[in-house]
Motif scaffolding. Structure first.
Motif, PDB file in Angstrom:
ATOM      1  N   TRP A  71       2.131  -0.635  -1.498  1.00  0.00           N
ATOM      2  CA  TRP A  71       2.537  -1.273  -0.120  1.00  0.00           C
ATOM      3  C   TRP A  71       2.287  -2.675  -0.133  1.00  0.00           C
ATOM      4  CZ3 TRP A  71      -0.050   3.326   0.160  1.00  0.00           C
ATOM      5  CH2 TRP A  71       0.621   4.627   0.588  1.00  0.00           C
ATOM      6  N   VAL A  72       3.135  -3.322   0.025  1.00  0.00           N
ATOM      7  CA  VAL A  72       3.120  -4.662   0.599  1.00  0.00           C
ATOM      8  C   VAL A  72       2.570  -4.874   2.010  1.00  0.00           C
ATOM      9  CG1 VAL A  72       5.568  -5.282   1.083  1.00  0.00           C
ATOM     10  CG2 VAL A  72       3.983  -7.128   0.261  1.00  0.00           C
ATOM     11  N   ILE A  73       1.701  -5.712   2.317  1.00  0.00           N
ATOM     12  CA  ILE A  73       1.443  -5.676   3.710  1.00  0.00           C
ATOM     13  C   ILE A  73       2.218  -6.916   4.556  1.00  0.00           C
ATOM     14  CG2 ILE A  73      -0.261  -5.938   5.519  1.00  0.00           C
ATOM     15  CD1 ILE A  73      -2.380  -4.950   3.108  1.00  0.00           C
ATOM     16  N   GLU A  74       2.892  -6.792   5.459  1.00  0.00           N
ATOM     17  CA  GLU A  74       3.749  -7.658   5.838  1.00  0.00           C
ATOM     18  C   GLU A  74       3.287  -7.957   7.520  1.00  0.00           C
ATOM     19  OE1 GLU A  74       8.398  -8.117   7.774  1.00  0.00           O
ATOM     20  OE2 GLU A  74       8.044  -7.257   5.846  1.00  0.00           O
ATOM     21  N   TRP A  75       2.956  -9.037   7.920  1.00  0.00           N
ATOM     22  CA  TRP A  75       2.365  -9.424   9.033  1.00  0.00           C
ATOM     23  C   TRP A  75       3.667  -9.499   9.959  1.00  0.00           C
ATOM     24  CZ3 TRP A  75      -1.916  -9.481  11.447  1.00  0.00           C
ATOM     25  CH2 TRP A  75      -2.247 -10.068  12.453  1.00  0.00           C
ATOM     26  N   ARG A  76       3.832  -8.730  10.949  1.00  0.00           N
ATOM     27  CA  ARG A  76       4.568  -8.410  11.666  1.00  0.00           C
ATOM     28  C   ARG A  76       5.246  -9.757  12.508  1.00  0.00           C
ATOM     29  NH1 ARG A  76       6.015  -3.578  12.914  1.00  0.00           N
ATOM     30  NH2 ARG A  76       4.135  -2.730  12.839  1.00  0.00           N
ATOM     31  N   ALA A  77       4.065 -10.455  13.276  1.00  0.00           N
ATOM     32  CA  ALA A  77       4.423 -11.516  13.890  1.00  0.00           C
ATOM     33  C   ALA A  77       5.250 -12.654  13.250  1.00  0.00           C
ATOM     34  CB  ALA A  77       3.354 -12.119  14.532  1.00  0.00           C
ATOM     35  N   ILE A  82       1.308 -10.815   3.499  1.00  0.00           N
ATOM     36  CA  ILE A  82      -0.090 -11.102   3.384  1.00  0.00           C
ATOM     37  C   ILE A  82      -0.978 -10.380   2.560  1.00  0.00           C
ATOM     38  CG2 ILE A  82       0.262 -12.179   5.818  1.00  0.00           C
ATOM     39  CD1 ILE A  82      -1.443  -9.650   6.587  1.00  0.00           C
ATOM     40  N   GLY A  83      -0.336  -9.231   1.883  1.00  0.00           N
ATOM     41  CA  GLY A  83      -1.229  -8.568   0.861  1.00  0.00           C
ATOM     42  C   GLY A  83      -0.560  -7.390   0.302  1.00  0.00           C
ATOM     43  N   THR A  84      -1.668  -6.701  -0.165  1.00  0.00           N
ATOM     44  CA  THR A  84      -1.118  -5.403  -0.830  1.00  0.00           C
ATOM     45  C   THR A  84      -2.209  -4.094  -0.668  1.00  0.00           C
ATOM     46  OG1 THR A  84      -1.948  -5.763  -3.237  1.00  0.00           O
ATOM     47  CG2 THR A  84       0.581  -6.262  -2.676  1.00  0.00           C
ATOM     48  N   ILE A  85      -1.711  -2.965  -0.824  1.00  0.00           N
ATOM     49  CA  ILE A  85      -2.781  -1.915  -0.815  1.00  0.00           C
ATOM     50  C   ILE A  85      -2.012  -0.690  -1.571  1.00  0.00           C
ATOM     51  CG2 ILE A  85      -2.112  -1.133   1.482  1.00  0.00           C
ATOM     52  CD1 ILE A  85      -5.048  -0.367   2.072  1.00  0.00           C
ATOM     53  N   ASN A  86      -2.959   0.155  -2.115  1.00  0.00           N
ATOM     54  CA  ASN A  86      -2.257   1.161  -2.766  1.00  0.00           C
ATOM     55  C   ASN A  86      -3.096   2.500  -2.635  1.00  0.00           C
ATOM     56  OD1 ASN A  86      -4.167   1.010  -4.761  1.00  0.00           O
ATOM     57  ND2 ASN A  86      -3.195   0.362  -6.515  1.00  0.00           N
ATOM     58  N   LEU A  87      -2.675   3.456  -3.067  1.00  0.00           N
ATOM     59  CA  LEU A  87      -3.136   4.732  -3.550  1.00  0.00           C
ATOM     60  C   LEU A  87      -3.001   4.824  -5.136  1.00  0.00           C
ATOM     61  CD1 LEU A  87      -2.466   6.971  -0.500  1.00  0.00           C
ATOM     62  CD2 LEU A  87      -4.672   5.652  -1.098  1.00  0.00           C
ATOM     63  N   GLY A  88      -4.037   4.631  -5.917  1.00  0.00           N
ATOM     64  CA  GLY A  88      -3.652   4.635  -7.412  1.00  0.00           C
ATOM     65  C   GLY A  88      -4.567   5.659  -8.190  1.00  0.00           C
ATOM     66  N   ASN A  89      -4.229   5.805  -9.434  1.00  0.00           N
ATOM     67  CA  ASN A  89      -4.765   6.726 -10.147  1.00  0.00           C
ATOM     68  C   ASN A  89      -4.893   8.270  -9.406  1.00  0.00           C
ATOM     69  OD1 ASN A  89      -5.270   4.857 -12.095  1.00  0.00           O
ATOM     70  ND2 ASN A  89      -7.225   4.146 -10.957  1.00  0.00           N
ATOM     71  N   VAL A  90      -3.654   8.500  -9.010  1.00  0.00           N
ATOM     72  CA  VAL A  90      -3.631   9.902  -8.312  1.00  0.00           C
ATOM     73  C   VAL A  90      -4.010  10.895  -9.406  1.00  0.00           C
ATOM     74  CG1 VAL A  90      -2.133  11.293  -7.072  1.00  0.00           C
ATOM     75  CG2 VAL A  90      -2.063   8.917  -6.579  1.00  0.00           C
ATOM     76  N   MET A 102      -5.617  -6.366  -1.487  1.00  0.00           N
ATOM     77  CA  MET A 102      -5.855  -7.808  -1.333  1.00  0.00           C
ATOM     78  C   MET A 102      -5.302  -8.219  -0.300  1.00  0.00           C
ATOM     79  SD  MET A 102      -4.644  -8.584  -5.240  1.00  0.00           S
ATOM     80  CE  MET A 102      -5.868 -10.062  -5.613  1.00  0.00           C
ATOM     81  N   LEU A 103      -5.763  -9.312   0.217  1.00  0.00           N
ATOM     82  CA  LEU A 103      -5.170  -9.991   1.163  1.00  0.00           C
ATOM     83  C   LEU A 103      -5.333 -11.453   1.219  1.00  0.00           C
ATOM     84  CD1 LEU A 103      -4.285  -9.371   4.522  1.00  0.00           C
ATOM     85  CD2 LEU A 103      -6.644  -9.372   4.991  1.00  0.00           C
ATOM     86  N   SER A 104      -4.355 -12.149   1.664  1.00  0.00           N
ATOM     87  CA  SER A 104      -4.559 -13.481   1.703  1.00  0.00           C
ATOM     88  C   SER A 104      -5.477 -14.068   2.327  1.00  0.00           C
ATOM     89  CB  SER A 104      -3.198 -14.037   2.378  1.00  0.00           C
ATOM     90  OG  SER A 104      -2.949 -15.501   2.623  1.00  0.00           O
TER      91      SER A 104
END
Length: 184
Positions: A71-77, A82-90, A102-104
């Motif tokens: 996912w990309v993280i979108e700051w709603r306001a 502002i960042g990404t997050i994953n579930l990897g190596n499933v 990761m986060l800005s």
């Protein structure tokens, strides 16, 4: 395990959604090219936006798989990425995955990653039906340790000299949480 892939997740302040190629310039500017953001990862900041565009295009083309979660993280306001997050190596046979995020830097210290990780763990355990999610943390990354522990992850051990960066081997702590332990 449910092979539902990356679906949109809403949190109080953020929208987690699939990455699209047009996201590359903002992702590059907000975190991918910054040393302070990449300091605790086994890779370096990306200095070439064209190279990063290729990477983002590759990520966005992986969504056909029901076991790809990024996912990309979108700051709603502000509608800002502002960042990404994953579930990897499933690992389907073991119903487990890693997570990485990761986060800005301008959004650090506001509880955002704790909010986002908690939502992703909920998704992992109650939508995908994983049993375990784990994360590696570079030695010295106390901010990430706080995020992980706030989300219920426990220290399981230290992988000595697991990574190599900037001419030195680096220890990594492994944290994990099980579905039976997670407080959704």
């Amino acid at each position: 395990m449910n092979q539902i892939g990356t679906q949109t997740i809403d949190t109080e302040r953020c929208l987690l959604r699939r990455i699209v190629p047009d996201d590359a310039p903002m992702m590059y500017e907000n975190w991918a090219k910054h040393e302070e953001v990449c300091r605790y990862f086994p890779f370096y900041p990306v200095m070439d936006i064209e190279q990063y565009k290729e990477k983002v295009h590759k990520w966005s083309s992986n969504y056909e798989s029901g076991t790809y979660f990024h996912w990309v993280i979108e700051w709603r306001a502000r509608g800002e990425l502002i960042g990404t997050i994953n579930l990897g190596n499933v690992q389907e046979a073991s119903a487990m995955s890693d997570t990485c995020y990761m986060l800005s830097a301008k959004y650090w210290g506001q509880g955002i990653m704790t909010e986002v990780l908690h939502a992703v763990l909920y998704y992992a355990f109650y939508k995908v039906e994983l049993n375990r999610v784990q994360a590696d943390v570079f030695d010295g990354n106390t901010a990430s340790i706080h995020v992980l522990t706030k989300c219920g992850m426990q220290l399981e051990g230290i992988a000595r000299q697991k990574y190599y960066k900037n001419g030195a081997f680096i220890d990594a702590a492994q944290y994990a949480v099980l579905r039976s332990e997670f407080k959704g």
